[in-house]
Design an enzyme around this catalytic site. Structure first.
Site, PDB file in Angstrom:
ATOM      1  N   SER A 184       0.467  -1.291   0.237  1.00 36.40           N
ATOM      2  CA  SER A 184      -0.053   0.073   0.089  1.00 36.40           C
ATOM      3  C   SER A 184       0.899   1.225  -0.069  1.00 36.40           C
ATOM      4  O   SER A 184       1.845   1.538   0.518  1.00 36.40           O
ATOM      5  CB  SER A 184      -1.305  -0.259   1.068  1.00 36.40           C
ATOM      6  OG  SER A 184      -1.757  -1.243   0.959  1.00 36.40           O
TER       7      SER A 184
HETATM    8  N1  SAH Z   1      -0.449  -5.516   3.651  1.00 38.25           N
HETATM    9  C1  SAH Z   1       0.231  -5.859   2.629  1.00 38.25           C
HETATM   10  C2  SAH Z   1      -0.088  -5.235   1.850  1.00 38.25           C
HETATM   11  C3  SAH Z   1      -1.473  -5.993   1.026  1.00 38.25           C
HETATM   12  S1  SAH Z   1      -2.373  -5.643  -0.539  1.00 38.25           S
HETATM   13  C4  SAH Z   1       1.566  -5.058   2.979  1.00 38.25           C
HETATM   14  O1  SAH Z   1       2.536  -4.186   3.477  1.00 38.25           O
HETATM   15  O2  SAH Z   1       2.756  -4.955   1.934  1.00 38.25           O
HETATM   16  C5  SAH Z   1      -3.122  -7.081  -0.032  1.00 38.25           C
HETATM   17  C6  SAH Z   1      -2.856  -8.738   0.354  1.00 38.25           C
HETATM   18  O3  SAH Z   1      -4.203  -9.357   0.599  1.00 38.25           O
HETATM   19  C7  SAH Z   1      -2.363  -9.682  -0.995  1.00 38.25           C
HETATM   20  O4  SAH Z   1      -1.483  -9.810  -0.707  1.00 38.25           O
HETATM   21  C8  SAH Z   1      -3.478 -10.131  -0.925  1.00 38.25           C
HETATM   22  O5  SAH Z   1      -3.109 -11.949  -1.453  1.00 38.25           O
HETATM   23  C9  SAH Z   1      -4.231 -10.491   0.347  1.00 38.25           C
HETATM   24  N2  SAH Z   1      -5.279 -11.290   0.795  1.00 38.25           N
HETATM   25  C10 SAH Z   1      -6.550 -11.345  -0.564  1.00 38.25           C
HETATM   26  N3  SAH Z   1      -7.416 -11.679  -0.309  1.00 38.25           N
HETATM   27  C11 SAH Z   1      -6.854 -12.179   0.854  1.00 38.25           C
HETATM   28  C12 SAH Z   1      -7.257 -13.157   2.176  1.00 38.25           C
HETATM   29  N4  SAH Z   1      -9.157 -13.304   2.021  1.00 38.25           N
HETATM   30  N5  SAH Z   1      -6.802 -13.584   3.258  1.00 38.25           N
HETATM   31  C13 SAH Z   1      -6.031 -13.134   3.655  1.00 38.25           C
HETATM   32  N6  SAH Z   1      -5.076 -12.433   2.580  1.00 38.25           N
HETATM   33  C14 SAH Z   1      -5.779 -11.852   1.038  1.00 38.25           C
END
Ligand code: SAH
Length: 240
Positions: free
Chosen positions: A91
């Site tokens: 993000s």
């Molecule tokens: N917080 C992260 C960025 C998140 S991007 C950072 O600091 O880098 C969102 C993430 O959520 C992605 O890696 C995606 O694979 C994950 N995601 C999507 N659906 C999800 C779910 N149901 N459970 C856990 N993770 C999930």
């Protein structure tokens, strides 16, 4: 573009400085990315109104450049999300800071993150409290984040590969929950696992559209939620 050129120029300047003063630099400088983080915090985060000292300190301290793929190094501190592979992104710095401030995490409190991604948000949280749990659905990203966090010394963060929709019952209830992927509705298991008086920060809305960043509070068994601002996150996918 201008931002990117500026970042590149700064990295080049730091590199030249290191070459020119190779032997003396360890005496008075930490690492060449420190001043990029200082600028990131000042111009993108403080100027937009984030004031929490613990959040600002964490954003200054965590080496954000370690959480982006090498080919995006010059973008690491810029004012936008950066790809981390598998169609996912780390993000934008301001959004990480804002969500962390809104979650209002205090030292010693227990926090759950859904969507580990690169591990950056988890690292920021772990500068504030020792109890950080984070769930990632993509196996490769889970393993990469585990390895990266261990290498950088964030040994207390507990990472698991699962569908975060269901939360993490074993460690519930949580003082705060931060969801970093967009959900079409607030997952009931996460509401259940939120402590009385706790806060959940979650983007809610249709995938690939603009969503609402929401703050959900649990007080006297009741849920109160409010919209904070429009955001755009990758979708919370289901099924693990
Ligand atoms: N917080 C992260 C960025 C998140 S991007 C950072 O600091 O880098 C969102 C993430 O959520 C992605 O890696 C995606 O694979 C994950 N995601 C999507 N659906 C999800 C779910 N149901 N459970 C856990 N993770 C999930």
């Amino acid at each position: 573009m201008k931002n990117r050129l500026l970042t590149l120029r700064r990295i080049q300047t730091s590199a030249r400085f290191i070459i020119a003063f190779g032997l003396t630099i360890p005496l008075f400088s930490q690492e060449p990315f420190q001043h990029l983080r200082e600028d990131m915090v000042k111009y993108q985060i403080e100027d937009r109104g984030v004031t929490s000292k613990s959040v600002l300190d964490a954003m200054r301290k965590v080496p954000r450049h370690e959480f982006v793929p090498g080919k995006y190094l010059a973008d690491a501190h810029n004012d936008h999300p950066v790809p981390i592979g598998y169609g996912q992104t780390i993000s934008q710095p301001y959004i990480v800071a804002l969500m962390t401030e809104l979650a209002d995490v205090q030292k010693g409190e227990k926090v759950l993150e859904i969507g580990t991604g690169s591990g950056y948000q988890a690292a920021i949280l772990s500068e504030i409290t020792d109890s950080v749990y984070t769930i990632e659905i993509i196996t490769e990203l889970t393993n990469e984040a585990k390895e990266r966090l261990r290498r950088l010394g964030y040994n207390k963060i507990v990472v698991k590969n699962a569908d975060g929709y269901y939360g993490w019952k074993e460690y519930a209830p949580f003082d705060a929950i931060i969801v970093t992927a967009a959900a079409e509705h607030i997952p009931p298991p996460l509401i259940e696992q939120l402590k009385e008086g706790g806060k959940m920060i979650i983007p809610v809305g249709h995938p690939f559209h603009v969503q609402n960043l929401m703050m959900v509070e649990k007080q006297a068994g009741k849920i109160r939620s409010k919209n904070i601002l429009p955001v755009r996150f990758v979708p919370l996918v289901r099924g693990k």
